[in-house]
Scaffold this motif. Structure first.
Motif, short mmCIF file in Angstrom:
data_model
loop_
_atom_site.label_atom_id
_atom_site.label_comp_id
_atom_site.label_asym_id
_atom_site.label_seq_id
_atom_site.Cartn_x
_atom_site.Cartn_y
_atom_site.Cartn_z
N SER A 107 0.73 -1.24 0.09
CA SER A 107 -0.11 -0.04 0.00
C SER A 107 0.84 1.38 0.02
CB SER A 107 -0.98 0.03 1.26
OG SER A 107 -1.81 -1.06 1.05
N ALA A 108 1.76 1.34 0.60
CA ALA A 108 2.93 2.24 0.79
C ALA A 108 3.56 2.78 -0.37
CB ALA A 108 3.90 2.18 1.89
N TYR A 109 4.01 1.56 -1.25
CA TYR A 109 4.72 2.07 -2.46
C TYR A 109 3.61 2.04 -3.64
CZ TYR A 109 9.39 1.71 -0.39
OH TYR A 109 10.28 2.10 0.11
N LEU A 110 2.32 1.66 -3.56
CA LEU A 110 1.68 1.87 -4.41
C LEU A 110 0.66 3.16 -4.27
CD1 LEU A 110 0.40 -1.61 -5.12
CD2 LEU A 110 1.70 -0.49 -6.71
N ARG A 111 1.01 4.01 -3.16
CA ARG A 111 0.50 5.18 -2.83
C ARG A 111 -1.05 4.99 -2.45
NH1 ARG A 111 3.18 9.75 -6.57
NH2 ARG A 111 5.59 9.20 -5.94
N ARG A 112 -1.34 3.95 -1.83
CA ARG A 112 -2.68 3.48 -1.68
C ARG A 112 -3.03 3.45 -0.23
NH1 ARG A 112 -3.56 -1.58 -5.89
NH2 ARG A 112 -3.53 -0.33 -7.75
N LEU A 113 -2.20 3.83 0.58
CA LEU A 113 -2.42 4.04 2.02
C LEU A 113 -3.51 5.12 2.61
CD1 LEU A 113 1.23 4.52 3.78
CD2 LEU A 113 -0.23 2.30 3.85
N LEU A 142 13.66 -0.15 2.30
CA LEU A 142 12.33 -0.09 2.42
C LEU A 142 11.94 1.46 2.94
CD1 LEU A 142 11.01 -3.45 3.71
CD2 LEU A 142 10.65 -2.34 1.38
N GLY A 143 12.94 2.45 2.65
CA GLY A 143 12.50 3.90 2.96
C GLY A 143 13.42 4.66 3.90
N ALA A 144 14.47 3.85 4.28
CA ALA A 144 15.59 4.75 5.05
C ALA A 144 15.98 6.07 4.50
CB ALA A 144 16.69 3.71 5.56
N ALA A 145 16.55 5.95 3.16
CA ALA A 145 17.13 7.07 2.52
C ALA A 145 16.03 8.36 2.51
CB ALA A 145 17.61 6.63 1.10
N GLY A 146 14.85 7.90 2.18
CA GLY A 146 13.95 9.02 2.04
C GLY A 146 13.51 9.46 3.42
#
Length: 282
Positions: A94-100, A181-185
């Motif tokens: 959901s997070a990566y498909l922007r469906r949260l 899974l998102g550390a850099a962002g």
């Protein structure tokens, strides 16, 4: 405790690491492990699951220790609480498909921060995530905004700079997957917000192998630890049949509480950071 802040005395030979036990409140054996290690001076911090079944009961004992207490943001494990909760795989998708469902996630983050304050009487010293959910796209922005709204300035766990020397490929892959899974962002956003993070991350493994394996990985983590690094752990003292990780949690406790652990720290010129990283190592 600022994980990224250097020692007050450059002449000191010792480096300070932040040893952080996750999952306080999950069950009585986890809490006993955390409290036992705190009493031995083997922990710097513990991450609180505000909805954990044992959290409220054991919190007075926790607050009587020297430990920093952080929010272990939980969006994936149900303890019967109301609010947003998804299996980890579904949450990542959901997070990566922007469906949260952003409104639900925002409400859940706020609820858990409020719960932390209600339980402890203060804002968290730091924030991390159960199964590292705090770094996921969408979640990280809502989390940082919620902290800003409360004028909170915790340090934020960074999984994105793992120390991997001497580890087998399977553990290197796992650490890189977690970081990916998102550390850099998250790091970019934390820096823009003026908050701080740990310079390095230790403690990722596959939760197998008992005492023998954990001793091996501990030796390799400590051999490469740098000042301010966070060493994540998941100890417990006693058996809980409902916890799939119970045996390995007990193995972690055995290693972390042992005289050999103290010797390893000394051999590598390490000390476990307390609440004030500017104090000289004792």
């Amino acid at each position: 405790m600022n994980p990224e802040r250097p020692s007050a005395s450059p002449a000191s030979e010792y480096r300070r690491i932040v040893v952080c036990a996750d999952d306080f409140g999950m069950n009585a054996t986890v809490d006993a492990g955390v409290l036992g290690l705190a009493g031995l001076g083997r922990l710097s911090a513990t991450s609180l699951l505000v909805d954990g079944p044992s959290a409220a009961h054991n919190l007075p004992a926790l607050l009587a220790t020297h430990l920093q207490v952080g929010l272990h943001l939980n969006l994936t494990e149900s303890f019967g609480q109301r609010g947003f909760c998804q299996p980890l795989k579904s949450l990542i998708q959901s997070a990566y498909l922007r469906r949260l469902p952003l409104d639900q996630v925002r409400t859940e983050i706020s609820r858990q921060l409020d719960g932390f304050q209600n339980l402890t009487g203060r804002l968290p010293d730091y924030v991390d995530g159960h199964q590292h959910v705090h770094q996921l796209p969408g979640v990280r922005d809502l989390l940082l905004q919620a902290l800003k709204d409360r004028a909170a300035t915790p340090w934020i766990r960074d999984t994105g700079r793992p120390r991997l020397a001497g580890l087998p490929w399977r553990l290197r892959v796992k650490a890189r997957v977690i970081a990916g899974l998102g550390a850099a962002g998250l790091r970019r956003r934390v820096q823009a917000a003026g908050l701080i993070q740990n310079p390095g991350f230790l403690g990722v493994y596959d939760f197998t192998g008992g005492v023998s394996a954990y001793e091996t990985w501990m030796s390799r983590w400590l051999a490469q630890a740098r000042d301010g690094d966070v060493l994540m752990c998941h100890p417990a003292q006693g058996t809980d049949a409902r916890d799939a990780l119970s045996d390995q949690r007990q193995a972690e406790y055995a290693v972390l509480s042992s005289a050999r652990m103290a010797q390893r720290l000394a051999d590598h010129h390490l000390t476990i950071a307390g609440t004030d990283p500017c104090k000289e190592p004792s």
